[in-house]
Each structure stands twice: as C-alpha cells, then as structure tokens.
Motif scaffolding. Structure first.
Motif, PDB file in Angstrom:
ATOM      1  N   LEU A  61      38.281  36.523  41.501  1.00  0.00           N
ATOM      2  CA  LEU A  61      38.432  37.623  42.445  1.00  0.00           C
ATOM      3  C   LEU A  61      39.875  37.703  42.901  1.00  0.00           C
ATOM      4  CD1 LEU A  61      35.256  37.142  44.689  1.00  0.00           C
ATOM      5  CD2 LEU A  61      35.576  38.759  42.816  1.00  0.00           C
ATOM      6  N   ASN A  62      40.377  38.952  42.939  1.00  0.00           N
ATOM      7  CA  ASN A  62      41.705  39.233  43.485  1.00  0.00           C
ATOM      8  C   ASN A  62      42.815  38.498  42.731  1.00  0.00           C
ATOM      9  OD1 ASN A  62      40.149  40.591  45.414  1.00  0.00           O
ATOM     10  ND2 ASN A  62      40.205  38.852  46.834  1.00  0.00           N
TER      11      ASN A  62
ATOM     12  N   GLU B 230      49.072  53.517  35.797  1.00  0.00           N
ATOM     13  CA  GLU B 230      47.973  53.162  36.680  1.00  0.00           C
ATOM     14  C   GLU B 230      47.187  52.002  36.075  1.00  0.00           C
ATOM     15  OE1 GLU B 230      45.603  56.567  37.320  1.00  0.00           O
ATOM     16  OE2 GLU B 230      47.186  57.705  38.330  1.00  0.00           O
ATOM     17  N   GLY B 231      46.421  51.330  36.918  1.00  0.00           N
ATOM     18  CA  GLY B 231      45.565  50.258  36.449  1.00  0.00           C
ATOM     19  C   GLY B 231      46.201  48.898  36.630  1.00  0.00           C
ATOM     20  N   PHE B 232      45.890  47.969  35.713  1.00  0.00           N
ATOM     21  CA  PHE B 232      46.307  46.587  35.833  1.00  0.00           C
ATOM     22  C   PHE B 232      47.345  46.261  34.767  1.00  0.00           C
ATOM     23  CE2 PHE B 232      42.865  46.923  32.888  1.00  0.00           C
ATOM     24  CZ  PHE B 232      43.166  46.036  31.869  1.00  0.00           C
TER      25      PHE B 232
ATOM     26  N   LEU C 176      37.119  47.346  29.787  1.00  0.00           N
ATOM     27  CA  LEU C 176      36.706  46.345  28.806  1.00  0.00           C
ATOM     28  C   LEU C 176      37.854  46.150  27.822  1.00  0.00           C
ATOM     29  CD1 LEU C 176      34.638  44.510  27.349  1.00  0.00           C
ATOM     30  CD2 LEU C 176      33.863  46.558  26.127  1.00  0.00           C
ATOM     31  N   THR C 177      38.378  44.932  27.742  1.00  0.00           N
ATOM     32  CA  THR C 177      39.465  44.624  26.821  1.00  0.00           C
ATOM     33  C   THR C 177      38.967  43.627  25.778  1.00  0.00           C
ATOM     34  OG1 THR C 177      40.371  42.713  28.017  1.00  0.00           O
ATOM     35  CG2 THR C 177      41.017  44.911  28.788  1.00  0.00           C
ATOM     36  N   ASN C 178      39.869  43.236  24.895  1.00  0.00           N
ATOM     37  CA  ASN C 178      39.505  42.248  23.884  1.00  0.00           C
ATOM     38  C   ASN C 178      39.520  40.821  24.422  1.00  0.00           C
ATOM     39  OD1 ASN C 178      42.304  42.388  24.231  1.00  0.00           O
ATOM     40  ND2 ASN C 178      42.695  41.536  22.192  1.00  0.00           N
ATOM     41  N   GLN C 179      39.776  40.675  25.739  1.00  0.00           N
ATOM     42  CA  GLN C 179      39.795  39.344  26.340  1.00  0.00           C
ATOM     43  C   GLN C 179      38.894  39.211  27.562  1.00  0.00           C
ATOM     44  OE1 GLN C 179      43.717  37.664  26.920  1.00  0.00           O
ATOM     45  NE2 GLN C 179      44.623  38.960  25.340  1.00  0.00           N
ATOM     46  N   ARG C 180      38.716  40.278  28.304  1.00  0.00           N
ATOM     47  CA  ARG C 180      38.027  40.150  29.582  1.00  0.00           C
ATOM     48  C   ARG C 180      37.468  41.483  30.037  1.00  0.00           C
ATOM     49  NH1 ARG C 180      43.154  39.837  33.878  1.00  0.00           N
ATOM     50  NH2 ARG C 180      44.424  41.438  32.839  1.00  0.00           N
ATOM     51  N   ILE C 181      36.747  41.423  31.167  1.00  0.00           N
ATOM     52  CA  ILE C 181      36.288  42.604  31.892  1.00  0.00           C
ATOM     53  C   ILE C 181      37.057  42.664  33.206  1.00  0.00           C
ATOM     54  CG2 ILE C 181      34.366  43.571  33.209  1.00  0.00           C
ATOM     55  CD1 ILE C 181      32.496  42.744  31.058  1.00  0.00           C
ATOM     56  N   VAL C 182      37.586  43.835  33.524  1.00  0.00           N
ATOM     57  CA  VAL C 182      38.368  44.032  34.745  1.00  0.00           C
ATOM     58  C   VAL C 182      37.744  45.180  35.527  1.00  0.00           C
ATOM     59  CG1 VAL C 182      40.625  44.608  35.707  1.00  0.00           C
ATOM     60  CG2 VAL C 182      40.477  43.179  33.664  1.00  0.00           C
ATOM     61  N   TYR C 183      37.565  44.963  36.809  1.00  0.00           N
ATOM     62  CA  TYR C 183      37.045  46.014  37.703  1.00  0.00           C
ATOM     63  C   TYR C 183      38.016  46.185  38.862  1.00  0.00           C
ATOM     64  CZ  TYR C 183      34.005  48.624  40.839  1.00  0.00           C
ATOM     65  OH  TYR C 183      33.469  49.587  41.682  1.00  0.00           O
TER      66      TYR C 183
ATOM     67  N   ALA D  60      39.610  41.492  51.323  1.00  0.00           N
ATOM     68  CA  ALA D  60      38.504  40.676  50.843  1.00  0.00           C
ATOM     69  C   ALA D  60      38.218  40.906  49.368  1.00  0.00           C
ATOM     70  CB  ALA D  60      37.251  40.967  51.677  1.00  0.00           C
ATOM     71  N   PHE D  61      38.414  42.135  48.901  1.00  0.00           N
ATOM     72  CA  PHE D  61      38.107  42.430  47.506  1.00  0.00           C
ATOM     73  C   PHE D  61      39.051  43.513  47.008  1.00  0.00           C
ATOM     74  CE2 PHE D  61      35.412  44.812  44.338  1.00  0.00           C
ATOM     75  CZ  PHE D  61      35.546  43.868  43.332  1.00  0.00           C
ATOM     76  N   SER D  62      39.949  43.121  46.078  1.00  0.00           N
ATOM     77  CA  SER D  62      40.899  44.074  45.495  1.00  0.00           C
ATOM     78  C   SER D  62      40.772  44.173  43.983  1.00  0.00           C
ATOM     79  CB  SER D  62      42.340  43.671  45.861  1.00  0.00           C
ATOM     80  OG  SER D  62      42.645  42.382  45.350  1.00  0.00           O
TER      81      SER D  62
END
Length: 277
Positions: free
Chosen positions: A3-4, A16-18, A63-70, A78-80
C-alpha cells in the motif's frame, strides 16, 4: 502486495498514472469507475486474523507484465495506491452476478514492508468493474501470469543462488524476455504434404427398441432394418462387381479356338498311325 508504495508522476507532468518499473509494460487499463476492496478473508484462522479494511469507490486499475496497480480517483494519506506482484495473486476468479457489475476477486499474499500488518497471511482483493471490462481483464491476467510463471520456473531450476530470489519470487528473471503478444494462429500454407486418408469401414447401425414398443412396432422396425441391410448389401455387391470386372475369366472361347483344337487332334492321330506302321 503493498500500500502507498507506487511511484506516481508529478501532478504538473503531462504523463498521468504511475512510474513503471524496469521492463514493465501496461497490458490492460480499466475505466476510472473501478472500485477496490481489501478485507480479511472470511475463512481466515484466528491465528492469522487481520483488521485490514480498505475501500475505494472509484479508481483506475492497471495490469502490467509484472504487477497489478490500482490508483484511487481521490487519494488520501491512508490510501493513495495499491500494487501487487502477479505471482502473489492466488485463487483468482470472475464474479458475474445477475444484477450489478461484474467483479474479480483474488487472495493476495502481502510482501514484507508493504504497509500490511504482519499478522495478515492473506488478504482478499475485490475489483468491481462498473463500466465493464472484467472478462477482458481476467483473460489477459491468466495469459500473462501463465507465461510469467513458466519463465520463473525455468529461472529457479537454473539459478542456484537463492539470495537473488526476492519477496515477489522473480529475482534474477529477465522480464524483458517474457512474450506478451498472442501467438499467431496456424494457417495451412498449401505446400505441406498431407498424409493419405485411410478408408474406414462403416459400422453396422444398431436399432434400439423402446421398452414399451408394441408387437406391430417391433415388426415394422425389424422390416425396415432388413430393408436397409439388403439395400446396403446390393450397393456393396455392385461396387465389388464393377471393381472385379477386369479380373474375371471370359466365359466365351477366343476366335479360331475350335479349328486349332481340331488340327492339333488330327496331327496327333496321324503321328500315332505313322508310328504303328
């Protein structure tokens, strides 16, 4: 699961995004109306109980080839952000209710230092796709996880240094070598040799009598069955007769056969009379 811990682009940046990890590629992106829920599983043993309860009504799932990101639409202290390696997701399945949007659930194994309480063995993840896309997400997730698992298994068999294996189980794996595109469909080139087809003998049909059939029905079905057999036998005999017509012995004698026979008999008689004299 963490988380975070996702690095985000600067708000003033045009992107935009990560921020992606090395060799990370995005395969699927949901709409901004995707909700997330992180709770303790109902079947968790008391020794592994947890009070995790995180919810987000709107956000975007990657959804990437390595992980899930939300990334939630409205972040807070508390939640970013939320992220989880693909190989830490277990018991994934699609939920398609009669009423309401489709959802996707999974059991998540937390990673060390991921801001999850240490007593949490597994956390239940639920993504609700309010504007559709859950089946597409599920199919792409299963495909990329299977390919990634194959690469990791091969790396574990050839890698003897256990210190290189991290919490996500992908240490020492070249993720750039993971095939992301769909394999091409097979198409006949028209130049390949095809094995000749062998003739197969047709099996004899079996007539099943109903348990409550009357005597008239039994006789009618038996007569129809005999008629079919006779018709099939006539067709087979015609086929065999046409095939063997060239190999049959002719019934009539060839031209001049009788004259040649008489001459041979007369010559034999003359030879015998000369021998006696």
């Amino acid at each position: 699961m963490a988380l975070n811990w996702v690095m985000l682009h600067d708000r003033n940046s045009a992107t935009e995004g990560f921020v992606p990890l090395p060799n990370e590629k995005t395969i699927f992106k949901s709409s901004h109306r995707t909700s997330l829920s992180l709770t303790a599983p109902k079947t968790t043993y008391p020794a592994h109980s947890s009070n995790v309860n995180i919810n987000s009504s709107d956000g975007t799932c990657y959804l990437t080839n390595q992980r899930i990101v939300y990334l939630p639409k409205t972040s807070s202290e508390a939640f970013s952000s939320f992220s989880c390696p693909l190989l830490n997701l277990h018991d994934t399945h699609l939920v398609m209710p009669w009423f309401g949007p489709n959802a996707w659930t999974a059991l998540v194994k937390p990673v060390a230092g991921g801001n999850i309480p240490s007593g949490s063995a597994y956390i239940e993840l639920k993504l609700t796709f309010k504007e559709g896309g859950a089946p597409d997400f599920q199919s792409k997730f299963e495909a990329i996880k299977e390919r990634l698992q194959q690469v990791v298994d091969v790396a574990r068999q050839t890698n003897t240094d256990s210190r290189r294996v991290g919490n996500d189980g992908m240490g020492g794996v070249n993720l750039a070598a993971v095939h992301l595109d769909e394999l091409p469909r097979y198409e006949d080139s028209g130049h390949d040799r095809i094995a000749p087809q062998t003739e197969t003998r047709q099996e004899e049909e079996v007539t099943v009598m109903p348990a409550n059939a009357t005597s008239d029905q039994v006789r009618a079905m038996a007569a129809a069955h005999r008629q079919q057999q006779e018709q099939r036998s006539r067709q087979n005999s015609r086929g065999h007769s046409s095939d063997n017509a060239e190999h049959e012995t002719p019934s009539d004698a060839p031209p001049g056969y009788e004259e040649a026979q008489q001459q041979s008999v007369q010559a034999e008689m003359e030879w015998r009379t000369e021998g006696r004299s």
